[in-house]
Design a protein around this motif. Structure first.
Motif, PDB file in Angstrom:
ATOM      1  N   LEU A  66       0.859  -1.181   0.000  1.00  0.00           N
ATOM      2  CA  LEU A  66       0.000   0.000   0.000  1.00  0.00           C
ATOM      3  C   LEU A  66       0.898   1.235   0.000  1.00  0.00           C
ATOM      4  O   LEU A  66       1.786   1.366   0.842  1.00  0.00           O
ATOM      5  N   CYS A  68       1.118   5.344   0.199  1.00  0.00           N
ATOM      6  CA  CYS A  68       0.445   6.568   0.618  1.00  0.00           C
ATOM      7  C   CYS A  68       1.273   7.751   0.126  1.00  0.00           C
ATOM      8  O   CYS A  68       2.428   7.926   0.546  1.00  0.00           O
ATOM      9  N   ASN A  89      -1.573  -0.924  -4.117  1.00  0.00           N
ATOM     10  CA  ASN A  89      -2.728  -0.115  -3.757  1.00  0.00           C
ATOM     11  C   ASN A  89      -2.277   1.305  -3.456  1.00  0.00           C
ATOM     12  O   ASN A  89      -1.160   1.512  -2.950  1.00  0.00           O
ATOM     13  N   VAL A  91      -3.226   5.318  -1.943  1.00  0.00           N
ATOM     14  CA  VAL A  91      -3.944   6.433  -1.322  1.00  0.00           C
ATOM     15  C   VAL A  91      -3.089   7.661  -1.573  1.00  0.00           C
ATOM     16  O   VAL A  91      -1.888   7.662  -1.267  1.00  0.00           O
ATOM     17  N   LEU A 115      -6.866  -0.824  -4.867  1.00  0.00           N
ATOM     18  CA  LEU A 115      -7.412   0.346  -4.175  1.00  0.00           C
ATOM     19  C   LEU A 115      -6.800   1.609  -4.766  1.00  0.00           C
ATOM     20  O   LEU A 115      -5.576   1.714  -4.902  1.00  0.00           O
ATOM     21  N   GLY A 119      -7.021  10.908  -0.748  1.00  0.00           N
ATOM     22  CA  GLY A 119      -7.128  10.961   0.710  1.00  0.00           C
ATOM     23  C   GLY A 119      -7.713  12.244   1.260  1.00  0.00           C
ATOM     24  O   GLY A 119      -7.076  12.906   2.092  1.00  0.00           O
ATOM     25  N   VAL A 280      -7.787   6.218   8.357  1.00  0.00           N
ATOM     26  CA  VAL A 280      -6.856   5.097   8.572  1.00  0.00           C
ATOM     27  C   VAL A 280      -7.591   3.899   9.179  1.00  0.00           C
ATOM     28  O   VAL A 280      -7.332   2.740   8.806  1.00  0.00           O
ATOM     29  N   LEU A 283      -9.329   2.182   6.423  1.00  0.00           N
ATOM     30  CA  LEU A 283      -8.377   1.389   5.637  1.00  0.00           C
ATOM     31  C   LEU A 283      -8.069   0.066   6.329  1.00  0.00           C
ATOM     32  O   LEU A 283      -8.004  -0.991   5.679  1.00  0.00           O
ATOM     33  N   LYS A 284      -7.901   0.107   7.632  1.00  0.00           N
ATOM     34  CA  LYS A 284      -7.657  -1.136   8.369  1.00  0.00           C
ATOM     35  C   LYS A 284      -8.825  -2.098   8.191  1.00  0.00           C
ATOM     36  O   LYS A 284      -8.629  -3.295   7.925  1.00  0.00           O
ATOM     37  N   ALA A 286     -10.846  -2.261   5.775  1.00  0.00           N
ATOM     38  CA  ALA A 286     -10.913  -2.726   4.395  1.00  0.00           C
ATOM     39  C   ALA A 286      -9.933  -3.862   4.119  1.00  0.00           C
ATOM     40  O   ALA A 286     -10.199  -4.743   3.291  1.00  0.00           O
ATOM     41  N   TRP A 296      -8.611  -6.206  -0.652  1.00  0.00           N
ATOM     42  CA  TRP A 296      -9.328  -5.261   0.198  1.00  0.00           C
ATOM     43  C   TRP A 296     -10.821  -5.343  -0.077  1.00  0.00           C
ATOM     44  O   TRP A 296     -11.258  -5.807  -1.123  1.00  0.00           O
ATOM     45  N   VAL A 301     -14.379   1.580   2.855  1.00  0.00           N
ATOM     46  CA  VAL A 301     -13.865   2.800   2.221  1.00  0.00           C
ATOM     47  C   VAL A 301     -14.797   3.297   1.120  1.00  0.00           C
ATOM     48  O   VAL A 301     -14.387   4.053   0.243  1.00  0.00           O
TER      49      VAL A 301
END
Length: 354
Positions: A66, A68, A89, A91, A115, A119, A280, A283-284, A286, A296, A301
């Motif tokens: 993931l 970010c 993924n 964000v 994903l 954000g 966040v 996200l957890k 998901a 996910w 989300v």
């Protein structure tokens, strides 16, 4: 199973994001900074095992699933598109232009199993989650007017950076106005057609007049207020608290208070950063029930801003800028195909010929 995370950025949002991710059980495996020194300094401060100033080193890291991305807008598109292309993924923050946003949309459509969200944490702030629910339930009746106000001190840094430059996605309209454009569309389930929200959402009738006021010449307390008024009442989100008043009532009532306390240090944190924690957690939720690290679930989300939403927001921002120059109402027409890269050159040559 929670994925390993690679964070792009060393600014205030990235600094706040890392402990929030860890608090929810994510392992932050890698950090990217503009320079090796910036990356090393923050990685040591936050205890991140790997740091670099080379973007590919994070994207290709075997333990990063993931990504970010919280960096200057001109770099967002390049890294987000490449990340999706190698199966990560994503964000990220907004892109710098509608063209960049369109390229991100194209990549997200090509890899729908990954994903890909923008954000904008305001969507996850409990006050706005509750406001959206109450609007859907008809608390204010038929929507008529929406008014958003953000007042605060200057956004400019002491040294010159991207936040100072409009062409790089800086300035109040891009950095703060864009989040409000996205939020208003999310709350009302409608999109602007000519600086007027279309009537497709619940209770929007034939259209809602929206006013957004941004003022970053106001030292002192930061003001963030969003009010929606309808035929039966109104809802007001002040900072992180939600108030409501029905027509004929005895005044405002507190519908949702601040669950994190009333200390001045807490109150000084802007709403979008307060919403980051809720994002966040989503996200957890998901990722954690999935067997594969990159798998996910959409449900947790579902309220997040998609890349398509990001394209719409950039389109509105650019329409506002055109309207400011022309002095006329400009239509909001979302891009459906990438423009010819030579178009601007051809238009410039034609103007010179005339």
């Amino acid at each position: 199973m929670l994925p390993g995370v690679g964070v792009f950025g060393t600014g205030s949002t990235a600094r706040m994001l890392v402990p929030l991710l860890r608090g929810e059980g994510f392992e932050v495996r890698a950090l990217w900074g503009r320079s090796e020194e910036e990356a090393r300094s923050l990685a040591q401060e936050l205890g991140i095992p790997f740091h670099t100033s080379q973007s590919d080193d994070v994207l290709l890291h075997p333990d990063v699933d993931l990504v970010c991305i919280y960096i200057s807008p001109p770099l967002t598109r390049q890294i987000a598109v490449k990340a999706l292309g190698i199966g990560k993924n994503v964000v990220c923050e907004k892109a710098a232009t509608a063209v960049d946003a369109f390229k991100m949309v194209t990549a997200a459509r090509y890899y729908p199993q990954l994903l890909s969200i923008v954000g904008n944490a305001l969507r996850f702030l409990p006050a706005f989650v509750a406001m959206r629910q109450l609007l859907a339930e008809g608390y204010v009746g038929e929507l008529q007017v929406c008014d958003a106000r953000v007042y605060g001190p200057s956004l400019l840094d002491q040294s010159y950076g991207w936040t100072c430059e409009e062409l790089m996605g800086g300035g109040g309209l891009h950095t703060v106005g864009s989040t409000l454009v996205d939020l208003l569309s999310h709350l009302m389930g409608a999109r602007a057609i000519r600086m007027l929200m279309g009537g497709s959402g619940p209770g929007t009738g034939s259209g809602v007049c929206c006013t957004v006021t941004l003022n970053f010449n106001m030292p002192g307390a930061f003001v963030h207020e969003v009010m929606v008024v309808g035929s039966a009442g109104r809802l007001i989100a002040r900072g992180t608290e939600l108030y409501g008043q029905r027509n004929g009532g005895n005044g405002e009532e507190l519908l949702l208070g601040d669950s994190e306390g009333t200390g001045q240090e807490v109150k000084d944190v802007p709403p979008h950063l307060r919403g980051l924690g809720s994002m966040v957690k989503a996200l957890k939720d998901a990722f954690q029930a999935q067997e594969e690290r990159r798998s996910w679930a959409r449900g947790p989300v579902a309220m997040a801003s998609t890349f398509e939403d990001g394209l719409y927001v950039q389109t509105v921002v650019e329409a506002v800028k055109r309207s400011s120059r022309s002095g006329e109402w400009e239509s909001v027409e979302v891009m459906t195909q990438e423009p010819d890269p030579n178009q601007n050159l051809c238009e410039a040559l034609q103007r010179n010929k005339n």
